[in-house]
Write a protein that holds these residues in place. Structure first.
Motif, PDB file in Angstrom:
ATOM      1  N   THR A  91      -2.540  -2.142  -5.430  1.00  0.00           N
ATOM      2  CA  THR A  91      -3.099  -1.584  -4.202  1.00  0.00           C
ATOM      3  C   THR A  91      -4.349  -0.761  -4.493  1.00  0.00           C
ATOM      4  OG1 THR A  91      -0.909  -1.537  -3.191  1.00  0.00           O
ATOM      5  CG2 THR A  91      -2.578  -0.136  -2.199  1.00  0.00           C
ATOM      6  N   GLU A  92      -4.327  -0.016  -5.588  1.00  0.00           N
ATOM      7  CA  GLU A  92      -5.488   0.814  -5.933  1.00  0.00           C
ATOM      8  C   GLU A  92      -6.737  -0.047  -6.119  1.00  0.00           C
ATOM      9  OE1 GLU A  92      -7.990   3.867  -6.489  1.00  0.00           O
ATOM     10  OE2 GLU A  92      -5.949   3.951  -5.703  1.00  0.00           O
ATOM     11  N   ARG A  93      -6.589  -1.202  -6.745  1.00  0.00           N
ATOM     12  CA  ARG A  93      -7.739  -2.104  -6.899  1.00  0.00           C
ATOM     13  C   ARG A  93      -8.259  -2.564  -5.540  1.00  0.00           C
ATOM     14  NH1 ARG A  93      -4.785  -3.206 -11.553  1.00  0.00           N
ATOM     15  NH2 ARG A  93      -3.464  -4.808 -10.618  1.00  0.00           N
ATOM     16  N   LEU A  94      -7.350  -2.797  -4.596  1.00  0.00           N
ATOM     17  CA  LEU A  94      -7.754  -3.211  -3.246  1.00  0.00           C
ATOM     18  C   LEU A  94      -8.375  -2.052  -2.471  1.00  0.00           C
ATOM     19  CD1 LEU A  94      -4.702  -5.494  -2.441  1.00  0.00           C
ATOM     20  CD2 LEU A  94      -7.049  -6.237  -2.905  1.00  0.00           C
ATOM     21  N   VAL A  95      -7.906  -0.841  -2.717  1.00  0.00           N
ATOM     22  CA  VAL A  95      -8.498   0.351  -2.089  1.00  0.00           C
ATOM     23  C   VAL A  95      -9.925   0.523  -2.595  1.00  0.00           C
ATOM     24  CG1 VAL A  95      -8.385   2.884  -1.995  1.00  0.00           C
ATOM     25  CG2 VAL A  95      -6.299   1.533  -1.632  1.00  0.00           C
ATOM     26  N   GLN A  96     -10.122   0.368  -3.910  1.00  0.00           N
ATOM     27  CA  GLN A  96     -11.454   0.512  -4.495  1.00  0.00           C
ATOM     28  C   GLN A  96     -12.439  -0.518  -3.952  1.00  0.00           C
ATOM     29  OE1 GLN A  96     -10.801   0.390  -8.738  1.00  0.00           O
ATOM     30  NE2 GLN A  96      -9.874   2.430  -8.771  1.00  0.00           N
ATOM     31  N   ARG A  97     -11.931  -1.682  -3.576  1.00  0.00           N
ATOM     32  CA  ARG A  97     -12.788  -2.734  -3.012  1.00  0.00           C
ATOM     33  C   ARG A  97     -12.946  -2.588  -1.494  1.00  0.00           C
ATOM     34  NH1 ARG A  97     -10.874  -8.348  -5.513  1.00  0.00           N
ATOM     35  NH2 ARG A  97     -12.752  -9.045  -4.441  1.00  0.00           N
ATOM     36  N   ASN A  98     -12.348  -1.551  -0.938  1.00  0.00           N
ATOM     37  CA  ASN A  98     -12.377  -1.282   0.501  1.00  0.00           C
ATOM     38  C   ASN A  98     -11.685  -2.372   1.323  1.00  0.00           C
ATOM     39  OD1 ASN A  98     -12.963   0.419   2.678  1.00  0.00           O
ATOM     40  ND2 ASN A  98     -14.758  -0.805   3.216  1.00  0.00           N
ATOM     41  N   PHE A  99     -10.615  -2.964   0.756  1.00  0.00           N
ATOM     42  CA  PHE A  99      -9.817  -3.954   1.483  1.00  0.00           C
ATOM     43  C   PHE A  99      -8.572  -3.318   2.097  1.00  0.00           C
ATOM     44  CE2 PHE A  99     -11.311  -7.730  -1.367  1.00  0.00           C
ATOM     45  CZ  PHE A  99     -12.544  -7.694  -0.758  1.00  0.00           C
ATOM     46  N   VAL A 100      -8.136  -2.210   1.508  1.00  0.00           N
ATOM     47  CA  VAL A 100      -6.927  -1.522   1.978  1.00  0.00           C
ATOM     48  C   VAL A 100      -7.244  -0.041   2.112  1.00  0.00           C
ATOM     49  CG1 VAL A 100      -4.559  -0.853   1.352  1.00  0.00           C
ATOM     50  CG2 VAL A 100      -5.343  -3.192   0.938  1.00  0.00           C
ATOM     51  N   HIS A 101      -6.692   0.546   3.172  1.00  0.00           N
ATOM     52  CA  HIS A 101      -6.799   1.996   3.382  1.00  0.00           C
ATOM     53  C   HIS A 101      -5.424   2.593   3.118  1.00  0.00           C
ATOM     54  CE1 HIS A 101      -8.051   5.816   5.024  1.00  0.00           C
ATOM     55  NE2 HIS A 101      -7.004   5.810   5.818  1.00  0.00           N
ATOM     56  N   ARG A 102      -5.398   3.589   2.242  1.00  0.00           N
ATOM     57  CA  ARG A 102      -4.157   4.276   1.911  1.00  0.00           C
ATOM     58  C   ARG A 102      -4.247   5.682   2.494  1.00  0.00           C
ATOM     59  NH1 ARG A 102      -1.900   4.341  -4.034  1.00  0.00           N
ATOM     60  NH2 ARG A 102      -3.882   3.320  -4.304  1.00  0.00           N
ATOM     61  N   CYS A 103      -3.247   6.069   3.273  1.00  0.00           N
ATOM     62  CA  CYS A 103      -3.256   7.425   3.828  1.00  0.00           C
ATOM     63  C   CYS A 103      -1.844   8.005   3.789  1.00  0.00           C
ATOM     64  CB  CYS A 103      -3.807   7.431   5.253  1.00  0.00           C
ATOM     65  SG  CYS A 103      -2.885   6.441   6.419  1.00  0.00           S
ATOM     66  N   ASP A 104      -1.774   9.328   3.834  1.00  0.00           N
ATOM     67  CA  ASP A 104      -0.484  10.002   3.844  1.00  0.00           C
ATOM     68  C   ASP A 104       0.242   9.686   5.140  1.00  0.00           C
ATOM     69  OD1 ASP A 104      -1.009  11.170   1.389  1.00  0.00           O
ATOM     70  OD2 ASP A 104      -1.925  12.942   2.296  1.00  0.00           O
ATOM     71  N   LYS A 115      -2.818   0.106   5.145  1.00  0.00           N
ATOM     72  CA  LYS A 115      -3.351  -0.716   6.228  1.00  0.00           C
ATOM     73  C   LYS A 115      -4.558  -1.480   5.721  1.00  0.00           C
ATOM     74  CE  LYS A 115      -1.953   2.516   9.789  1.00  0.00           C
ATOM     75  NZ  LYS A 115      -2.354   3.471  10.796  1.00  0.00           N
ATOM     76  N   LEU A 116      -4.753  -2.665   6.276  1.00  0.00           N
ATOM     77  CA  LEU A 116      -5.955  -3.435   5.962  1.00  0.00           C
ATOM     78  C   LEU A 116      -7.161  -2.776   6.608  1.00  0.00           C
ATOM     79  CD1 LEU A 116      -5.076  -7.208   6.509  1.00  0.00           C
ATOM     80  CD2 LEU A 116      -5.302  -5.972   4.363  1.00  0.00           C
ATOM     81  N   THR A 117      -8.270  -2.806   5.901  1.00  0.00           N
ATOM     82  CA  THR A 117      -9.534  -2.415   6.516  1.00  0.00           C
ATOM     83  C   THR A 117     -10.109  -3.660   7.202  1.00  0.00           C
ATOM     84  OG1 THR A 117     -10.814  -3.033   4.566  1.00  0.00           O
ATOM     85  CG2 THR A 117      -9.989  -0.738   4.680  1.00  0.00           C
ATOM     86  N   THR A 118     -11.139  -3.485   7.968  1.00  0.00           N
ATOM     87  CA  THR A 118     -11.801  -4.635   8.593  1.00  0.00           C
ATOM     88  C   THR A 118     -12.300  -5.586   7.516  1.00  0.00           C
ATOM     89  OG1 THR A 118     -12.443  -3.264  10.467  1.00  0.00           O
ATOM     90  CG2 THR A 118     -13.654  -5.316  10.161  1.00  0.00           C
ATOM     91  N   GLU A 119     -12.855  -5.031   6.449  1.00  0.00           N
ATOM     92  CA  GLU A 119     -13.341  -5.863   5.351  1.00  0.00           C
ATOM     93  C   GLU A 119     -12.187  -6.621   4.684  1.00  0.00           C
ATOM     94  OE1 GLU A 119     -16.008  -5.341   1.278  1.00  0.00           O
ATOM     95  OE2 GLU A 119     -15.927  -3.707   2.736  1.00  0.00           O
TER      96      GLU A 119
END
Length: 167
Positions: A91-104, A115-119
């Motif tokens: 997931t961290e790799r996907l967060v770094q690519r702005n594909f996934v948003h991780r929030c508390d 959650k998925l980002t638009t990208e």
């Protein structure tokens, strides 16, 4: 005399009861043989093309989050069949690519929502489109009748398994 509806119900029930029990077992064996073959094909296609620049676990992560927005890391790791640490690194790799948003999570301090980002959604859709196109090219060699049979069979399988799947 019974109503036409009750007669139809009885006749369909008797048809089900008259089926040879080995028929469903033979069908189950074919499903278990065919589905993994199709999945291996899809995975190999995704690896060979590298056009989407996603690993299969990353693709599965995006697809899961598309179906389950706000899922937790534990839910994702269960879906992927990996440890939470592995799912977190993926997931961290996907967060770094702005594909996934991780929030508390708003109510649970130790839980994160994914959650998925638009990208991410756009990239997932592009990956799906590439593989769908390749599969469609393969199916082009079949007759319309064969394609209709496959389509009908898959619709039936979907109905059977949809109600049994976990979110």
């Amino acid at each position: 005399m019974g109503s036409p509806k009750s007669t139809r119900q009885k006749s369909s029930e008797s048809i089900v009861q008259d089926l040879d029990p080995t028929l469903s077992k033979q069908c189950a064996a074919k499903v278990m043989e065919t589905i993994p073959l199709v999945m291996r094909f899809i995975r190999a296609d995704m690896r060979d093309r590298k056009a989407t620049e996603l690993s299969v676990p990353q693709f599965r992560t995006l697809a899961f989050l598309d179906r389950n927005p706000g899922a937790s890391l534990a839910e994702l790791s269960e879906h992927l069949g990996v440890t939470c640490a592995t799912a977190s690194a993926n997931t961290e790799r996907l967060v770094q690519r702005n594909f996934v948003h991780r929030c508390d999570h708003p109510s649970e301090r130790r839980r994160v929502s994914l959650k998925l980002t638009t990208e991410g959604k756009d990239h997932l859709d592009a990956a799906r489109d590439l593989t769908r196109s390749y599969i469609a090219d393969l199916l082009d060699s079949l007759s319309e009748e064969q394609i209709a049979k496959i389509d009908d069979s898959l619709a039936i399988l979907y109905q059977v398994f949809e109600s049994k799947s976990t979110p």
